[in-house]
Scaffold this active site. Structure first.
Site, short mmCIF file in Angstrom:
data_model
loop_
_atom_site.label_atom_id
_atom_site.label_comp_id
_atom_site.label_asym_id
_atom_site.label_seq_id
_atom_site.Cartn_x
_atom_site.Cartn_y
_atom_site.Cartn_z
N HIS A 169 0.86 -1.19 0.00
CA HIS A 169 0.00 0.00 0.00
C HIS A 169 0.89 1.23 0.00
O HIS A 169 1.73 1.41 0.88
CB HIS A 169 -0.92 0.00 1.22
CG HIS A 169 -2.02 -1.02 1.13
ND1 HIS A 169 -2.53 -1.68 2.23
CD2 HIS A 169 -2.70 -1.50 0.06
CE1 HIS A 169 -3.48 -2.51 1.84
NE2 HIS A 169 -3.60 -2.42 0.53
N GLU A 172 1.90 3.82 2.99
CA GLU A 172 2.39 3.28 4.26
C GLU A 172 3.92 3.33 4.30
O GLU A 172 4.60 2.31 4.30
CB GLU A 172 1.83 1.87 4.46
CG GLU A 172 0.30 1.89 4.53
CD GLU A 172 -0.35 0.51 4.48
OE1 GLU A 172 0.38 -0.50 4.52
OE2 GLU A 172 -1.59 0.44 4.38
N ARG A 227 -3.16 4.95 -2.04
CA ARG A 227 -3.02 3.60 -1.50
C ARG A 227 -2.81 2.53 -2.57
O ARG A 227 -2.05 1.59 -2.39
CB ARG A 227 -4.28 3.28 -0.69
CG ARG A 227 -4.47 1.82 -0.27
CD ARG A 227 -5.82 1.68 0.43
NE ARG A 227 -6.23 0.30 0.61
CZ ARG A 227 -6.14 -0.37 1.76
NH1 ARG A 227 -5.62 0.21 2.83
NH2 ARG A 227 -6.59 -1.61 1.85
N ARG A 245 -6.05 -6.89 -2.18
CA ARG A 245 -7.36 -7.51 -2.38
C ARG A 245 -7.41 -8.20 -3.74
O ARG A 245 -8.48 -8.62 -4.17
CB ARG A 245 -8.48 -6.46 -2.30
CG ARG A 245 -8.55 -5.66 -1.03
CD ARG A 245 -8.96 -6.51 0.16
NE ARG A 245 -9.18 -5.68 1.34
CZ ARG A 245 -8.24 -5.28 2.18
NH1 ARG A 245 -6.97 -5.63 1.96
NH2 ARG A 245 -8.52 -4.55 3.24
N HIS A 294 2.72 -3.77 6.69
CA HIS A 294 1.83 -2.64 6.47
C HIS A 294 1.98 -1.65 7.63
O HIS A 294 2.75 -1.86 8.55
CB HIS A 294 0.37 -3.11 6.45
CG HIS A 294 0.02 -4.03 5.33
ND1 HIS A 294 -0.70 -3.63 4.23
CD2 HIS A 294 0.29 -5.35 5.13
CE1 HIS A 294 -0.87 -4.66 3.41
NE2 HIS A 294 -0.27 -5.72 3.94
N TYR A 346 -10.21 -7.11 10.38
CA TYR A 346 -11.52 -7.21 9.73
C TYR A 346 -11.43 -8.28 8.66
O TYR A 346 -10.32 -8.62 8.21
CB TYR A 346 -11.96 -5.87 9.11
CG TYR A 346 -10.91 -5.13 8.33
CD1 TYR A 346 -10.31 -5.66 7.19
CD2 TYR A 346 -10.50 -3.86 8.73
CE1 TYR A 346 -9.34 -4.97 6.49
CE2 TYR A 346 -9.53 -3.16 8.04
CZ TYR A 346 -8.96 -3.73 6.92
OH TYR A 346 -7.98 -3.04 6.23
N GLU A 369 0.84 -5.14 10.78
CA GLU A 369 0.62 -3.69 10.84
C GLU A 369 1.62 -3.11 11.85
O GLU A 369 1.57 -3.42 13.04
CB GLU A 369 -0.80 -3.37 11.28
CG GLU A 369 -1.88 -3.93 10.37
CD GLU A 369 -2.08 -3.12 9.10
OE1 GLU A 369 -1.51 -2.00 9.03
OE2 GLU A 369 -2.79 -3.58 8.20
#
Length: 405
Positions: A169, A172, A227, A245, A294, A346, A369
């Site tokens: 991403h 980041e 992103r 994704r 990330h 999530y 993360e």
């Protein structure tokens, strides 16, 4: 001199980039299920220029939202009456971006954020400095024709490898910076640190600092908060897809709206960067650990992302994650949450860690993360992020060696 000119050119270009003047960042921590549902509904109906940096997930878990000046009134009206505990964590995002830019030094610096050109120059100079340890490998080309470079580090005679990547991403920035700092630790500690020496004697460590090279470049020249990739989308003026994704396992359950930051792409592996990295990992054949770094939020997550169910190797995956984060925490006290992607952050389909686990057979596949409360993070966080994460990286790599013997 060339590096100074490159940085100066990028900083001048940034003056004409998208402005985030007046954008605020809110943190809202739901205290009960009703408040959580309110935030879930809000995310589903809110319009453009309201960006959920951290989506609603669980009671007690902060939701982080960037809001434009134009949308702020509507956003606050939607919150009104729900007694949600709202904290403003960033008063003016553009001021933070400007401060970040002003602090960046010219030329490559391990303790700073670096341009793509400076990162590539640094990478390609490493084989000269460490001829017995480093090979630069070209993984492939991006949509806009940029090289995607990785480093193959180690003296291992076996084919066993580990793969650690950052920058999937674009915004980041702490992710590539942490990969770069950890790479330097691997190289400079070889021969003096027993664990590092063992790792590089018995494994090949692949370090890919910037996965999404087009997007990363765009964050320096046009939009610091970009992103996605930079590919064209049919029937839409909105560019790019979310490269986390777009992997070809349980693909297609995320946004199908090209303007969304989580747009899954027109098909699985539609993004050349994703297909290229996936093909390269498959070609290596004996990769035993995979980590996609990330930011932000302090989470060390294993499959599955697409479902709340656990994979067959979940107990081993989370046990190793706990050992790795315990080693990390011992340095500065930084606490990471561990568990499956769906549980900890999530549900997310088409993710890298799900694909590498299921399709590439990499048992120890993780999404991590890193530290921070925003994508715009002080450069002072780079060194501690690199040092603490390196302790976890050693634990993962040593486990691979133990299980390969």
């Amino acid at each position: 001199m060339l590096r100074v000119l490159i940085l100066s050119t990028l900083l001048v270009a940034a003056l004409a980039a998208k402005s985030y003047d007046g954008y605020k960042v809110f943190s809202i921590t739901p205290q009960n299920k009703e408040q959580l549902e309110t935030l879930n509904r809000l995310e589903s109906i809110i319009g453009q220029d309201v960006d959920f940096w951290k989506s609603p997930h669980d009671v007690g878990s902060p939701v982080v939202i960037m809001v434009s000046p134009e949308q702020r009134g509507r956003f606050l009206r939607l919150l009104d009456g729900h007694q949600l505990p709202v904290e403003i964590t960033t008063e003016n995002l553009q001021r933070d971006i400007d401060a970040e830019r002003d602090s960046i030094s010219a030329g490559f610096d391990l303790t700073d954020f670096n341009t793509l050109a400076d990162i590539n120059s640094w990478m390609n100079g490493l084989p000269t400095r460490y001829p017995d340890l480093v090979t630069v490998v070209k993984v492939g080309d991006s949509y806009e024709g940029r090289d995607i470079w990785a480093l193959k580090i180690g003296k291992g005679q076996s084919s066993t490898s580990v793969w650690y990547e950052g920058g999937i991403h674009a915004r980041e920035w702490i992710s590539p910076a942490t990969i770069i700092y950890m790479t330097d630790l691997l190289l400079t500690r070889y021969g003096t640190d027993a664990d590092v020496t063992k790792i590089l004697d018995e494994l090949h460590v692949y370090m890919l600092p910037v996965f999404n090279v087009d997007g990363y470049e765009f964050t320096w020249t046009d939009d610091r908060m970009w992103r996605k990739t930079r590919s064209d989308n049919d029937w839409s003026t909105c560019k790019g897809a979310d490269p986390n994704r777009n992997w070809d396992y349980q693909w297609g359950y995320e946004s199908n709206f090209p303007c969304s930051d989580t747009y899954h792409g027109s098909s699985a592996f539609s993004e050349i960067e994703v297909r290229t990295v996936a093909d390269y990992i498959l070609k290596l054949g004996n990769v035993k650990a995979f980590i996609d770094f990330h930011s932000f939020g302090l989470m060390w997550m294993s499959p599955w992302g697409y479902t709340y169910d656990y994979p067959p190797d979940y107990n081993e995956q989370v046990q190793l994650a706990n050992e790795a984060t315990s080693a990390l925490q011992a340095l500065y006290g930084t606490e990471f949450a561990t568990g499956s992607i769906a549980e900890v952050i999530y549900p997310a389909s088409g993710s890298s860690a799900d694909w590498t686990y299921q399709e590439a057979g990499i048992k120890y596949s993780y999404g991590v993360e890193l530290r921070g409360r925003s994508f715009v993070i002080n450069r002072d966080e780079i060194v501690p992020s690199g040092l603490e994460t390196f302790e976890a990286l050693k634990v993962i790599s040593l486990r691979v060696i133990d299980e390969s013997e």
